[in-house]
Design an enzyme around this catalytic site. Sequence first.
Site, PDB file in Angstrom:
ATOM      1  CG  ASP A  67      -0.282  -0.431   2.504  1.00 19.56           C
ATOM      2  OD1 ASP A  67       0.964  -0.339   2.584  1.00 19.56           O
ATOM      3  OD2 ASP A  67      -0.981  -0.852   3.429  1.00 19.56           O
ATOM      4  CG  ASN A 136      -8.634  -1.710  12.124  1.00 16.15           C
ATOM      5  OD1 ASN A 136      -7.675  -2.338  11.686  1.00 16.15           O
ATOM      6  ND2 ASN A 136      -9.117  -0.634  11.523  1.00 16.15           N
ATOM      7  CG  HIS A 138      -5.682  -2.279   8.855  1.00 17.47           C
ATOM      8  ND1 HIS A 138      -5.674  -0.907   8.918  1.00 17.47           N
ATOM      9  CD2 HIS A 138      -4.423  -2.640   9.172  1.00 17.47           C
ATOM     10  CE1 HIS A 138      -4.476  -0.486   9.238  1.00 17.47           C
ATOM     11  NE2 HIS A 138      -3.702  -1.513   9.414  1.00 17.47           N
ATOM     12  CD  GLU A 143      -8.434   0.803   7.708  1.00 17.72           C
ATOM     13  OE1 GLU A 143      -8.480  -0.082   8.584  1.00 17.72           O
ATOM     14  OE2 GLU A 143      -7.652   1.769   7.762  1.00 17.72           O
TER      15      GLU A 143
HETATM   16  P1  PGA Z   1       2.324  -1.488  12.631  1.00 17.07           P
HETATM   17  O1  PGA Z   1       1.170  -1.412  11.566  1.00 17.07           O
HETATM   18  O2  PGA Z   1       3.261  -2.549  12.173  1.00 17.07           O
HETATM   19  O3  PGA Z   1       2.948  -0.133  12.602  1.00 17.07           O
HETATM   20  O4  PGA Z   1       1.693  -1.807  13.941  1.00 17.07           O
HETATM   21  C1  PGA Z   1       0.609  -2.572  11.079  1.00 17.07           C
HETATM   22  C2  PGA Z   1      -0.614  -2.243  10.260  1.00 17.07           C
HETATM   23  O5  PGA Z   1      -1.286  -1.240  10.546  1.00 17.07           O
HETATM   24  O6  PGA Z   1      -0.914  -2.999   9.326  1.00 17.07           O
END
Ligand code: PGA
Length: 241
Positions: A67, A136, A138, A143
């Site tokens: 992404d 959450n 995702h 999302e």
């Molecule tokens: P993080 O993010 O590794 O910074 O916790 C993971 C994500 O949001 O997919």
Amino acid sequence: MRVIIEKDYKAMSKKAALLVASQVRLKPDSVLGLATGSTPLGMYDELIEMYNKDEIDFSEAKTFNLDEYCNLSPENPQSYHYYMNDNFFSYINIPEKNINILDGMTDDVKRECIEYDMKIKRAGGIDLQVLGIGPNGHIGFNEPGERLNVKTHQVDLAEETIEANSRFFDSKEEVPKKAITVGIATILKARRILLLASGKNKAHAIKETVSGHVSTQVPSSLLQTHPEVTIIIDEAAAELI
Ligand code: PGA
């Protein structure tokens, strides 16, 4: 789903790097799906160390990132282009032409999305997809919601994601509200998937991923439908399973 619980972040990162390295050693021209965020940083460090010791060669590997934020230039330190160069690509021998990251600055998002999916297809599909996970549930920037868009697409970031990612920006207002992400279908088409999580704030999402109902409200739960998923987490993230 294979769940490997390691003592802490360092051990999780080492194990993840070993898995990526074994993929690249077995198939030097592997197509890797890569993730950003805090979680894979340790894994990238371990891979760089292996590269420096001549234990791994990325000269034939291809990568596709999951992404990118919309409207952040590649020179912006918060963009995922910048992150990947700064934390991984500039330290290894991957040819620039083998690196693929979505263009968040494009003025034709639809076309960018279609072309990215085509490029992945033309490369033969993803051999190993590395994933982090949001609190959450995702994956990529897919999302939770009533429906999921399966192909590469633009998303409105969830409020929780903007909140969680604001730690990388000077203020919450600076976090982009939109991003482009590969869709769930692209992720699920990868031959193998490696999901990493560290810390207590991921424990609930991990529980839902491993044993919750499969639901678009927890996008990571869809991984239960994939035959080759390895989840490597530390003890804190494993607290609820
Ligand atoms: P993080 O993010 O590794 O910074 O916790 C993971 C994500 O949001 O997919």
